[in-house]
Structure formats: structure tokens, C-alpha cells
Design a protein around this motif. Structure first.
Motif, PDB file in Angstrom:
ATOM      1  N   GLN A 130      28.078  10.957  27.588  1.00  0.00           N
ATOM      2  CA  GLN A 130      28.789  11.744  26.582  1.00  0.00           C
ATOM      3  C   GLN A 130      28.044  11.538  25.263  1.00  0.00           C
ATOM      4  N   VAL A 131      27.383  12.583  24.803  1.00  0.00           N
ATOM      5  CA  VAL A 131      26.446  12.451  23.693  1.00  0.00           C
ATOM      6  C   VAL A 131      26.968  13.108  22.417  1.00  0.00           C
ATOM      7  N   LEU A 132      26.755  12.422  21.294  1.00  0.00           N
ATOM      8  CA  LEU A 132      27.054  12.981  19.975  1.00  0.00           C
ATOM      9  C   LEU A 132      25.757  13.037  19.180  1.00  0.00           C
ATOM     10  N   LEU A 133      25.461  14.194  18.604  1.00  0.00           N
ATOM     11  CA  LEU A 133      24.316  14.341  17.713  1.00  0.00           C
ATOM     12  C   LEU A 133      24.779  14.157  16.270  1.00  0.00           C
ATOM     13  N   VAL A 134      24.033  13.389  15.480  1.00  0.00           N
ATOM     14  CA  VAL A 134      24.366  13.170  14.076  1.00  0.00           C
ATOM     15  C   VAL A 134      23.279  13.796  13.207  1.00  0.00           C
ATOM     16  N   ALA A 135      23.684  14.716  12.330  1.00  0.00           N
ATOM     17  CA  ALA A 135      22.737  15.423  11.466  1.00  0.00           C
ATOM     18  C   ALA A 135      22.469  14.596  10.214  1.00  0.00           C
ATOM     19  N   GLY A 136      21.377  13.830  10.239  1.00  0.00           N
ATOM     20  CA  GLY A 136      21.062  12.946   9.116  1.00  0.00           C
ATOM     21  C   GLY A 136      19.947  13.448   8.222  1.00  0.00           C
ATOM     22  N   ASP A 137      19.452  14.655   8.489  1.00  0.00           N
ATOM     23  CA  ASP A 137      18.416  15.234   7.632  1.00  0.00           C
ATOM     24  C   ASP A 137      19.102  16.035   6.527  1.00  0.00           C
ATOM     25  N   VAL A 138      19.222  15.437   5.362  1.00  0.00           N
ATOM     26  CA  VAL A 138      19.960  16.082   4.267  1.00  0.00           C
ATOM     27  C   VAL A 138      19.026  16.788   3.279  1.00  0.00           C
ATOM     28  N   TYR A 139      17.731  16.828   3.604  1.00  0.00           N
ATOM     29  CA  TYR A 139      16.757  17.390   2.659  1.00  0.00           C
ATOM     30  C   TYR A 139      16.198  18.744   3.098  1.00  0.00           C
ATOM     31  N   ASN A 166      23.811  11.100   1.386  1.00  0.00           N
ATOM     32  CA  ASN A 166      23.437   9.729   1.747  1.00  0.00           C
ATOM     33  C   ASN A 166      23.307   9.610   3.263  1.00  0.00           C
ATOM     34  N   PRO A 167      22.092   9.637   3.796  1.00  0.00           N
ATOM     35  CA  PRO A 167      21.911   9.620   5.247  1.00  0.00           C
ATOM     36  C   PRO A 167      22.375   8.319   5.909  1.00  0.00           C
ATOM     37  N   VAL A 168      22.349   7.213   5.167  1.00  0.00           N
ATOM     38  CA  VAL A 168      22.822   5.940   5.730  1.00  0.00           C
ATOM     39  C   VAL A 168      24.321   6.023   5.997  1.00  0.00           C
ATOM     40  N   GLU A 169      25.068   6.537   5.022  1.00  0.00           N
ATOM     41  CA  GLU A 169      26.520   6.705   5.195  1.00  0.00           C
ATOM     42  C   GLU A 169      26.843   7.667   6.332  1.00  0.00           C
ATOM     43  N   ILE A 170      26.105   8.765   6.389  1.00  0.00           N
ATOM     44  CA  ILE A 170      26.338   9.764   7.432  1.00  0.00           C
ATOM     45  C   ILE A 170      26.135   9.150   8.818  1.00  0.00           C
ATOM     46  N   ALA A 171      25.059   8.375   8.977  1.00  0.00           N
ATOM     47  CA  ALA A 171      24.768   7.741  10.267  1.00  0.00           C
ATOM     48  C   ALA A 171      25.868   6.747  10.642  1.00  0.00           C
ATOM     49  N   GLU A 172      26.288   5.917   9.668  1.00  0.00           N
ATOM     50  CA  GLU A 172      27.338   4.920   9.936  1.00  0.00           C
ATOM     51  C   GLU A 172      28.656   5.601  10.292  1.00  0.00           C
ATOM     52  N   ASN A 173      29.005   6.642   9.542  1.00  0.00           N
ATOM     53  CA  ASN A 173      30.254   7.355   9.806  1.00  0.00           C
ATOM     54  C   ASN A 173      30.207   8.094  11.137  1.00  0.00           C
ATOM     55  N   THR A 190      16.912  12.210  11.753  1.00  0.00           N
ATOM     56  CA  THR A 190      16.674  11.840  10.354  1.00  0.00           C
ATOM     57  C   THR A 190      15.678  12.788   9.693  1.00  0.00           C
ATOM     58  N   ALA A 191      15.559  12.659   8.397  1.00  0.00           N
ATOM     59  CA  ALA A 191      14.658  13.531   7.631  1.00  0.00           C
ATOM     60  C   ALA A 191      13.216  13.097   7.785  1.00  0.00           C
ATOM     61  N   GLY A 192      12.328  14.082   7.690  1.00  0.00           N
ATOM     62  CA  GLY A 192      10.901  13.796   7.690  1.00  0.00           C
ATOM     63  C   GLY A 192      10.327  14.174   6.328  1.00  0.00           C
ATOM     64  N   ARG A 193       9.081  13.827   6.120  1.00  0.00           N
ATOM     65  CA  ARG A 193       8.386  14.230   4.900  1.00  0.00           C
ATOM     66  C   ARG A 193       7.073  14.891   5.312  1.00  0.00           C
ATOM     67  N   LEU A 194       6.423  15.501   4.373  1.00  0.00           N
ATOM     68  CA  LEU A 194       5.143  16.137   4.666  1.00  0.00           C
ATOM     69  C   LEU A 194       4.040  15.102   4.844  1.00  0.00           C
ATOM     70  N   ALA A 195       4.253  13.894   4.378  1.00  0.00           N
ATOM     71  CA  ALA A 195       3.291  12.810   4.557  1.00  0.00           C
ATOM     72  C   ALA A 195       4.046  11.488   4.469  1.00  0.00           C
ATOM     73  N   VAL A 196       3.404  10.431   4.941  1.00  0.00           N
ATOM     74  CA  VAL A 196       4.026   9.110   4.860  1.00  0.00           C
ATOM     75  C   VAL A 196       4.131   8.701   3.395  1.00  0.00           C
ATOM     76  N   ASP A 197       5.340   8.371   2.922  1.00  0.00           N
ATOM     77  CA  ASP A 197       5.505   7.912   1.546  1.00  0.00           C
ATOM     78  C   ASP A 197       6.517   6.774   1.495  1.00  0.00           C
ATOM     79  N   GLU A 198       6.515   6.057   0.384  1.00  0.00           N
ATOM     80  CA  GLU A 198       7.333   4.858   0.264  1.00  0.00           C
ATOM     81  C   GLU A 198       8.822   5.162   0.330  1.00  0.00           C
ATOM     82  N   ALA A 199       9.243   6.247  -0.343  1.00  0.00           N
ATOM     83  CA  ALA A 199      10.668   6.600  -0.342  1.00  0.00           C
ATOM     84  C   ALA A 199      11.156   6.888   1.069  1.00  0.00           C
TER      85      ALA A 199
END
Length: 443
Positions: A130-139, A166-173, A190-199
Motif C-alpha cells: 500500500q503505497v503513498l506518494l509524497v510531493a516534496g518538490d516545492v520549486y 518547507n519540504p522537510v515538514e511536508i515529508a514528515e507530515n 524531492t526537488a532537483g536543481r539544474l546543477a549540484v549546489d550547496e543549498a
């Protein structure tokens, strides 16, 4: 996939053709070509060098049986080393915890969201979860909507929090919601970026720390070649993921990422994905992939796909009809529908030994059965049930109704008749299976 690499490896083995034994001189020339073929396929240079050194060590001094030619022995050694290089054996996904949490990471455009849907479909249909998908890409614009659409297609609920950035809150909830609703697997996109970055790294690391996933999967686009391997290495240094997923493998004719990635990040390649259909996801089997790279096909995977689609009870009923020569157009169209569910036809055909090379420049479009289905749809229920009543006047009407010609209808009728005779002989025992309905391949 891998067409260019397969051709070049095959040519390298021909250097040993006619040789009576493997020697340091002829093996060196062969390995030079193999190394060149791997590098051309975008395999990491160090990986290619280490690989050919291992092959050389195993090949030299190898006692070649009289019944086995040196070229065949070298093929076997390369096949085994390729399988080992890519991981040796398949690595299953871990589903631990209540619920089991799977975290999906990767760059933007790598196919994370589509893979999340495919994985949910696989776990639901093949493992009964029984699977639940969580939409954590907020960008990314429309990322949540895309996941909702995919969830609707496969009958899996998607947890969203409109307005929450807040993707952390969304994932926890989302995990709390899964416990309340008795879901036993949660997939967090989760969200991706166009390149690897610190944020980006800080955010995905925070999500992992918060949800403590049983499995973290890094999704990477196979078409980016060595860039895919380098990105995987950077992510792994920060995220310490559990496995890699290669997407868009159908668009990569080189295959360097699939071969290199295990050696570079020391993490297993767990899934390979191709196409947009929700069932176009496969567990990665290194030994089977090695066979395919060397043009040996992958009959085991082909049989597994067939078993997933063909019902045993229906097969028994069909055999009875075949023996009594009662196979009709309803059965014919049913078989076509089941074959279509198995996946891309060219990909399926390439799983047969030798077929990949034969089909290299052959186009097998996705709508290959379109004309056949149109003709059969233009038949009356009685005509589909009793093909023998279809005379010239009926054929003319069927052609007009399906937007085809009399020649097209006549061709299908002949193919159907030949297929029915052959299938009856097969059901009775002793004959090989017939070819699939003609007109499927065009150059």
C-alpha cells in the motif's frame, strides 16, 4: 541500447578468430580494442583500464578446450567481468520500517518524478504494498500536478500540502499521514536543481535526517554519460545513498553510465527505466545486462515479462481452442493487447539472442499494431467470432470502415489464417512457434 558498444566488442573478438590459442600478443591487441570500445561508449577511463587488466590476467594462461575457440573463451571472460563490474547480482530494494520510507534524489530533469510513479506502480502491483506518494518538490512549476497525474494513472494516493514551501515538514507530515491511513510504503519525491549546489545538498540532507529512510535512491539520466557518473559521486559524498536508478536508458546507445557507475560510487545500480509508461521499469540484473551488451540477448527477462501478462487459465482455454481450430479474431486481438503490455517491441525482440544486431537499423514503431486493430475493430461481432464467414463483400466493407485497402484486409486475413494453422500445430505439439503478424518492421 548499447548498439555501438556491442558492435565494437564483437569486432574486437574477431582478432582472435583463427587463432589456435590465447597468447600475450593476440590478447593485447584484442584488449586494446576492447578498451577503446569502452572509452568510446563513455566508460570512465580508469574503469576501462582496470577492467581490461582484469580480463588480461584471467585470459593469459587460460587452458582453452579443443571444443572452445579462443574468441569464444575471451567472450566468456569479458561477459563475466562485465557482470562483476556492474555489481555481479541484482540488489533488492529495502522496505524496512512502518512505513518503509524511500527517498528519491537527483538533478532536475533526471526523471525523478516519473520514476517515483513507476516505483509506486511496481511496489503496488508486484509486491502488494500500500503505497503513498509524497510531493516534496516545492520549486519546479507543475511538479506536484505531475505527481498527481501519475498517481491517478496507477491508483496511488499523492500527499500534498498546497502553499507549504518547507519540504522537510511536508515529508514528515506525509509519513504521519501514512501511519494514520495504514500505508506501508512512502515514496518521497524531492526537488532537483539544474546543477549540484550547496543549498540543494543541505536541503536533501535535512530531509534524509528527518525522515530516516530505509532506502535512498539517486536518479540519474543515462544520456548524460560520464556527467551522470560524476554527479552520482558528488551526491554520494554528501548523501550516502543506497542505490542508483538510471533513467532514459532507451535513448543511450553508448551505455557508459551503466557500466561505470558501480565502480565509481561503490553503490549498486538497482533499477533501469526507459520510456514514459508506468510499467517501463526493470530491476537491474548485471549478468543479464552483460549478456545484452555482448549481443547474447536476455531471454530470462523476456520470459518474466511474458509471465506477468499471460494468465495460466486463459492460456489453457486458448490451447483448447487452438486444438479445435476455434482460434478467432477476438483471441487474436487479445494476444496483441497482452504483447503490447510487455513493453516496447524492439526492446522485447532485442532480448532474443542475435536479434539486437539484426534490428539495429529497423524501425518498429509503438503503433505497429494500429492498422491490424483498426481492421479487426471494423468487423462485426459475428465476423470476429467466425472469421470463415468473411467473404469478398464483407472484406470490402471492413476496408472502408477501417480506412484501409482491400489489399490490407486480404493480407491480414492470410496472416491470420497462416497463424491459426501454425498455432494449431504448435498446440498439438512438435512445431516451432510462428512469427508475429507481418508488417511490423520497416526499414
Amino acid at each position: 541500447m548499447f548498439e555501438n558498444l556491442t558492435d565494437k566488442l564483437e569486432r574486437s573478438f574477431k582478432i582472435l578468430k583463427g587463432e589456435g590459442r590465447i597468447t600475450e600478443i593476440n590478447v593485447a591487441e584484442t584488449l586494446k580494442e576492447i578498451r577503446r570500445a569502452l572509452i568510446d561508449a563513455d566508460v570512465n577511463y580508469k574503469v576501462a583500464k582496470t577492467f581490461t587488466d582484469e580480463v588480461k590476467q584471467k585470459a593469459l594462461g587460460q587452458d582453452v578446450l579443443k571444443a572452445v575457440k579462443p574468441g569464444q573463451m575471451m567472450t566468456k571472460i569479458v561477459r563475466d567481468e562485465l557482470a562483476e563490474l556492474m555489481g555481479g547480482t541484482a540488489t533488492d530494494i529495502r522496505l524496512e520500517g512502518t512505513p518503509a520510507v524511500i527517498l528519491i534524489a537527483g538533478l532536475q530533469g533526471s526523471g525523478k518524478t516519473t520514476f517515483s510513479g513507476k516505483l509506486a506502480s511496481l511496489l503496488k502491483s508486484k509486491k502488494g504494498r500500500q503505497v503513498l506518494l509524497v510531493a516534496g518538490d516545492v520549486y519546479r512549476p507543475a511538479a506536484i500536478d505531475q505527481l498527481k497525474v501519475l498517481g491517478g494513472q496507477i491508483g496511488v494516493e499523492v500527499y500534498t500540502e498546497e502553499g507549504n514551501r518547507n519540504p522537510v515538514e511536508i515529508a514528515e507530515n506525509g509519513i504521519k499521514y501514512a501511519r494514520q491511513k495504514n500505508y506501508n510504503v512512502v515514496i518521497v519525491d524531492t526537488a532537483g536543481r539544474l546543477a549540484v549546489d550547496e543549498a540543494m545538498m543541505q536541503e536533501i540532507t535535512a530531509i534524509k535526517a528527518a525522515v530516516k529512510p530505509s532506502e535512498t535512491l539517486f536518479v540519474v539520466d543515462a544520456m548524460t554519460g560520464q556527467d551522470a557518473v560524476n554527479t552520482a559521486r558528488e551526491f554520494n559524498e554528501r548523501l550516502d545513498f543506497d542505490g542508483v536508478v538510471l533513467t532514459k536508458l532507451d535513448g543511450d546507445t553508448r551505455g557508459g553510465a551503466a557500466i561505470s557507475i558501480r565502480s565509481v560510487v561503490n553503490k549498486p545500480l538497482k533499477f533501469i527505466s526507459s520510456g514514459e509508461k508506468m510499467d517501463a521499469l526493470q530491476v537491474f540484473h548485471p549478468e543479464r545486462m552483460a549478456d545484452r551488451i555482448l549481443g547474447m540477448g536476455d531471454v530470462v527477462s523476456l520470459v518474466e515479462r511474458a509471465q506477468e501478462q499471460f494468465d495460466e487459465e486463459e492460456a489453457r482455454k486458448l490451447k483448447k481452442k487452438l486444438v479445435k481450430n476455434q482460434f478467432n479474431f477476438n483471441d487474436f486481438i487479445s494476444q496483441i493487447q497482452q504483447i503490447k503490455k510487455m513493453g516496447n517491441l524492439k526492446d522485447l525482440a532485442s532480448m532474443l539472442p542475435g536479434m539486437g544486431k539484426m534490428l539495429k537499423n529497423v524501425d518498429i514503431p509503438d503503433d505497429v499494431f494500429k492498422q491490424t486493430e483498426a481492421i479487426i475493430s471494423s468487423m462485426t461481432p459475428a465476423e470476429r467470432e467466425h472469421p470463415e464467414i468473411i467473404n469478398a463483400r464483407r472484406r470490402e466493407r471492413i476496408a472502408k470502415g477501417s480506412g484501409t485497402t482491400m489489399a490490407d484486409v486480404n493480407r491480414l486475413m492470410k496472416q491470420f489464417d497462416d497463424t491459426r494453422k501454425m498455432m494449431k500445430a504448435v498446440a498439438g505439439g512438435g512445431m516451432k512457434m510462428p512469427k508475429m503478424p507481418g508488417g511490423m518492421m520497416r526499414r
